[in-house]
Write an enzyme that holds these catalytic residues in place. Structure first.
Site, PDB file in Angstrom:
ATOM      1  N   SER A 171       0.676  -1.269   0.519  1.00  0.00           N
ATOM      2  CA  SER A 171       0.517   0.358   0.207  1.00  0.00           C
ATOM      3  C   SER A 171       0.794   1.783   0.578  1.00  0.00           C
ATOM      4  O   SER A 171       0.170   2.199  -0.302  1.00  0.00           O
ATOM      5  CB  SER A 171      -0.722   0.195   1.024  1.00  0.00           C
ATOM      6  OG  SER A 171      -0.520   0.239   2.289  1.00  0.00           O
ATOM      7  N   TYR A 205      -7.617   2.942   4.158  1.00  0.00           N
ATOM      8  CA  TYR A 205      -7.042   2.106   5.436  1.00  0.00           C
ATOM      9  C   TYR A 205      -5.960   2.830   5.819  1.00  0.00           C
ATOM     10  O   TYR A 205      -6.152   2.640   7.262  1.00  0.00           O
ATOM     11  CB  TYR A 205      -6.075   0.515   4.717  1.00  0.00           C
ATOM     12  CG  TYR A 205      -4.932   0.628   4.791  1.00  0.00           C
ATOM     13  CD1 TYR A 205      -4.383  -0.593   6.389  1.00  0.00           C
ATOM     14  CD2 TYR A 205      -3.593   0.188   4.573  1.00  0.00           C
ATOM     15  CE1 TYR A 205      -3.356  -0.652   7.048  1.00  0.00           C
ATOM     16  CE2 TYR A 205      -2.534  -0.462   4.534  1.00  0.00           C
ATOM     17  CZ  TYR A 205      -2.088  -0.885   6.086  1.00  0.00           C
ATOM     18  OH  TYR A 205      -1.327  -1.414   6.522  1.00  0.00           O
ATOM     19  N   HIS A 215       4.297 -11.444   3.908  1.00  0.00           N
ATOM     20  CA  HIS A 215       3.902 -10.447   4.623  1.00  0.00           C
ATOM     21  C   HIS A 215       4.558 -10.316   5.869  1.00  0.00           C
ATOM     22  O   HIS A 215       5.308 -11.618   6.654  1.00  0.00           O
ATOM     23  CB  HIS A 215       1.768 -10.582   5.509  1.00  0.00           C
ATOM     24  CG  HIS A 215       1.516  -9.204   5.580  1.00  0.00           C
ATOM     25  ND1 HIS A 215       2.171  -8.676   7.189  1.00  0.00           N
ATOM     26  CD2 HIS A 215       0.512  -8.597   5.138  1.00  0.00           C
ATOM     27  CE1 HIS A 215       0.943  -7.507   6.422  1.00  0.00           C
ATOM     28  NE2 HIS A 215       0.305  -7.345   5.642  1.00  0.00           N
ATOM     29  N   GLY A 216       4.135  -8.963   6.208  1.00  0.00           N
ATOM     30  CA  GLY A 216       5.334  -8.960   8.041  1.00  0.00           C
ATOM     31  C   GLY A 216       4.193  -9.625   8.840  1.00  0.00           C
ATOM     32  O   GLY A 216       2.996  -9.658   8.950  1.00  0.00           O
ATOM     33  N   ASP A 223       3.355  -8.418  11.192  1.00  0.00           N
ATOM     34  CA  ASP A 223       2.667  -7.233  12.531  1.00  0.00           C
ATOM     35  C   ASP A 223       0.926  -6.916  12.442  1.00  0.00           C
ATOM     36  O   ASP A 223       0.377  -6.957  12.376  1.00  0.00           O
ATOM     37  CB  ASP A 223       2.779  -5.602  11.793  1.00  0.00           C
ATOM     38  CG  ASP A 223       2.773  -5.297   9.918  1.00  0.00           C
ATOM     39  OD1 ASP A 223       3.241  -6.472   9.168  1.00  0.00           O
ATOM     40  OD2 ASP A 223       3.036  -4.734   9.713  1.00  0.00           O
ATOM     41  N   GLN A 271      -5.739  -5.711  11.365  1.00  0.00           N
ATOM     42  CA  GLN A 271      -5.821  -7.023   9.611  1.00  0.00           C
ATOM     43  C   GLN A 271      -5.739  -8.557  10.199  1.00  0.00           C
ATOM     44  O   GLN A 271      -5.676  -9.119   9.814  1.00  0.00           O
ATOM     45  CB  GLN A 271      -4.167  -6.570   9.765  1.00  0.00           C
ATOM     46  CG  GLN A 271      -4.545  -5.211   8.684  1.00  0.00           C
ATOM     47  CD  GLN A 271      -3.342  -4.952   7.906  1.00  0.00           C
ATOM     48  OE1 GLN A 271      -2.693  -5.886   6.676  1.00  0.00           O
ATOM     49  NE2 GLN A 271      -1.822  -4.249   8.824  1.00  0.00           N
ATOM     50  N   ASP A 281     -25.567  27.941  18.888  1.00  0.00           N
ATOM     51  CA  ASP A 281     -25.726  28.228  17.884  1.00  0.00           C
ATOM     52  C   ASP A 281     -26.432  29.809  17.029  1.00  0.00           C
ATOM     53  O   ASP A 281     -27.129  29.512  16.168  1.00  0.00           O
ATOM     54  CB  ASP A 281     -25.748  26.963  17.028  1.00  0.00           C
ATOM     55  CG  ASP A 281     -25.866  26.547  16.034  1.00  0.00           C
ATOM     56  OD1 ASP A 281     -24.898  27.492  15.552  1.00  0.00           O
ATOM     57  OD2 ASP A 281     -26.177  25.603  15.126  1.00  0.00           O
TER      58      ASP A 281
HETATM   59  C1  SPV Z   1     -24.433  21.989  12.695  1.00  0.00           C
HETATM   60  O1  SPV Z   1     -24.147  20.762  12.961  1.00  0.00           O
HETATM   61  O2  SPV Z   1     -24.260  23.019  12.878  1.00  0.00           O
HETATM   62  C2  SPV Z   1     -25.390  22.259  11.159  1.00  0.00           C
HETATM   63  C3  SPV Z   1     -25.968  21.139  10.821  1.00  0.00           C
HETATM   64  O3  SPV Z   1     -24.916  23.423  10.887  1.00  0.00           O
HETATM   65  S1  SPV Z   1     -27.695  21.360  11.744  1.00  0.00           S
HETATM   66  O4  SPV Z   1     -27.550  21.768  13.351  1.00  0.00           O
HETATM   67  O5  SPV Z   1     -28.872  20.343  11.339  1.00  0.00           O
HETATM   68  O6  SPV Z   1     -28.457  22.743  11.162  1.00  0.00           O
HETATM   69 MG    MG Z   2     -24.460  25.157  12.127  1.00  0.00          MG
END
Ligand code: SPV
Ligand code: MG
Length: 618
Positions: free
Chosen positions: A196, A230, A276-277, A279, A285, A391
């Protein structure tokens, strides 16, 4: 190396090979009158300071036999549980799991054995002493094993079962032709390993060299998507990684491995070995390893594991790569790359360094695939909640940027920023530039104006939707302000939240795209996803390329696959870490108050060990 017959030919040949070994040749001058017990006696002074491998010069074995012998932690002798007891060749008598006697004359409790030993210094010195005693008593015409048989009770030598792997002496022309044929079969074997990595270091070269010794080496290169899920986003894309590995000496063929699971490639290629190692013996894994073992067992393949090299230099290299991924320029563009690669990406809320680390590191292994979040969402709700504030765009941009910075300092995943309404257009321009400079990939702004309240209140509180015209001006100004092509502005439509109807939502969506939005987010606070589905279907009929973002907090029964099928590109889990974390903390606080001590609270707490490993040391 002890020599005798054709001494010079042997020495010249060994020198011609230019092996990276310092070989000391010791000649047995009476090789034609003595057995090799005397050759060892001649070389004894060179053989007293380390573990040794002792083998007869006419022994031919495949590489894995020798590797198994040399990696044995204990003294051992190669035996075979699958071969019949030979008439004239060596057999080993086993008692209590140890070699008791070796010779051609033993048949009871014996196994076919080959004179190939790894001897730890303590065991070897006992045997060597016996050899010295034999030779000094002029017993020089017997096998060295005869001396061993007299002191075997003082040695711990285990039988090492090489089953039917090639490990034979060549005594006759017949043996030679049989073994030549078997060697051809050994050469035709195939070995599979998977990489990887996006940089090749000495550890990879070493494991390729070892794998190559087992047969023709086919390397599976993990697809970009598998690597991203991964460990971390590949710095070098698949095609380049494939070219890089194809050009390494010893690599016969390179194939794509599309998942962490080896199943598809193993069933198609049926390699004799998987390398493989060690680990993956433990850790996430482990189930993949078990699946490999099960599939190999279906057709008789074998898993070969080598000690994993945890070279501090490599850790340093990995750290540097992570640091690179965290740099603004690389981080910013990665969301777009992931969208193009995966079609649908997921993001989870982070509001602090520690929640950022959870978003960064949480991995789930399921059905041979690993799942991680692709990106982080810096939610206004959760950022405000973490500060104990509503908010309502009260937490100012300076503080929000501080949260981004805290998260960026300890993570590498791309960031989608909740820009609330984006504020005044004149302010939004600066926000865009700052976010872009910091390495944020996308800002989402919602088409509300005035005092913004959280959308999940819906129409229960007074909220005003912006005019299409005004919001479009903001989007266009933001797009004009950004400096790179990577940064994205997503327009969030609140029409369904504010019950303005589907038509309004769609009209706004198309207008916002026209104004320059790279993505649109359609929000709903209904449990039933019908209106989201209807919107996405109608939008997709007219616009197949603009990214669609959803935040399924209310319509949480819809799976990522269902979203993918209708054409959604980003699924944001917007607040689950906050909503799960705070009740757990309240519970802990209550438990301590109830018991007047912290003991009972311990059961619901993460161990200190887990928390310190979650936070990597720098
Ligand atoms: C937030 O996570 O602040 C968002 C999404 O704006 S929601 O709360 O659904 O409005
Ligand atoms: Mg928001």
């Amino acid at each position: 190396m002890t020599t005798g017959y054709y001494d010079k030919v042997l020495i010249d040949y060994c020198n011609f090979l230019q092996l990276p070994l310092k070989i000391t040749f010791v000649n047995n001058p009476v090789y034609d009158k003595t057995n090799y017990i005397y050759s060892i006696y001649c070389a004894r002074e060179f053989l007293k300071d380390d573990d040794i491998v002792l083998m007869h010069g006419d022994l031919v074995f495949e590489n894995l036999v020798f590797e198994t012998v040399i990696n044995s932690p204990e003294s051992c002798m190669a035996v075979s549980s699958t071969l019949p007891l030979p008439e004239k060749d060596f057999k080993a008598v086993i008692k209590d799991g140890l070699i008791e006697k070796v010779g051609i004359e033993f048949f009871d409790n014996a196994m076919a054995a080959q004179p190939l030993y790894k001897l730890k210094i303590a065991d070897w010195l006992v045997w060597l002493k016996a050899i010295e005693n034999f030779c000094e008593a002029d017993k020089v015409n017997c096998y060295a094993e005869k001396a061993f048989n007299e002191v075997s009770d003082k040695c711990i030598i285990k039988p090492l079962d090489v089953k039917d792997m090639l490990c034979s002496e060549i005594d006759t022309p017949d043996d030679l032709s049989i073994i030549t044929e078997r060697l051809r079969m050994v050469d035709d074997r195939t070995v599979y390993m998977c990489f990887s990595t996006d940089f090749i270091h000495s550890g990879h070269i070493a494991i390729i060299k070892r794998a190559r010794r087992l047969g023709k080496l086919i390397v599976g290169v993990l697809s970009d998507e598998a690597v991203a899920s991964y460990k971390r986003f590949p710095l070098v894309p698949f095609e380049e990684r494939k070219a890089l590995i194809s050009n390494i000496a010893g690599v016969e063929r390179v194939v794509e491995q599309k998942t962490l699971s080896y199943a598809d490639n193993l069933r198609a290629l049926k390699p004799d070995y998987v390398v493989h190692g060690d680990d993956w013996v433990n850790g996430f894994q482990k189930p993949i390893r078990q699946e490999v073992i099960n599939i190999l067992n279906e057709y008789g393949g074998q898993l070969v594991e080598y000690p994993y090299s945890s070279d501090p230099k490599l850790k340093e290299l990995d750290k540097r790569n992570r640091a690179e991924l965290a740099m603004p320029d690389l981080r910013r563009g990665r969301l777009k790359k992931l969208l193009n690669m995966k079609g649908l990406v997921t993001a989870i809320e982070a509001h602090s360094g520690i929640t950022g680390l959870i978003a960064e590191k949480t991995t789930v292994l399921q059905d041979g695939k690993t799942y991680q979040f692709d990106a982080m969402w810096i939610s206004s709700l959760c950022d405000s909640t973490a500060k104990g504030k509503p908010d309502i765009e009260l937490v100012d941009m300076t503080s929000r940027f501080r949260t981004i910075d805290d998260i960026m300092e300890v993570t590498t995943k791309p960031i989608i920023f909740d820009g609330d309404t984006g504020g005044l257009t004149e302010h939004f321009i600066y926000t865009v530039r700052s976010l872009e400079r910091m390495g944020v990939s996308m800002v989402i702004i919602e088409d509300k104006t005035g005092l913004k309240k959280n959308s999940l209140f819906g129409t229960e509180v007074k909220q005003t939707q912006d005019t299409i015209e005004n919001f479009c001006t903001k989007i266009t100004a933001g797009k004009a302000a950004q400096k790179t092509r990577d940064f994205m502005i997503c327009a969030r439509i609140e029409s369904l939240i504010l019950e303005q109807g589907m038509e309004d939502a769609l009209t706004r969506a198309f207008s916002y795209v026209k104004a320059g939005a790279d993505a649109i987010m359609i929000h709903s606070r209904k449990k039933d996803p019908a209106e989201i589905f209807e919107f996405v279907n109608k939008f997709r009929k007219e616009d197949s390329s603009t990214y669609i973002v959803v935040v399924p907090t209310s319509f949480n029964s819809v799976t990522e696959d269902e979203f993918r099928q209708i054409g959604v590109n980003v699924v944001i889990y917007a607040n689950q870490l906050t909503r799960s974390g705070f009740p757990a903390m309240q519970n802990a606080a209550r438990t301590i108050l109830e018991h007047h001590r912290a003991k009972e609270c311990d059961d619901i707490c993460m161990s200190i060990k887990d928390i310190i490993t979650l936070i990597p040391e720098e």
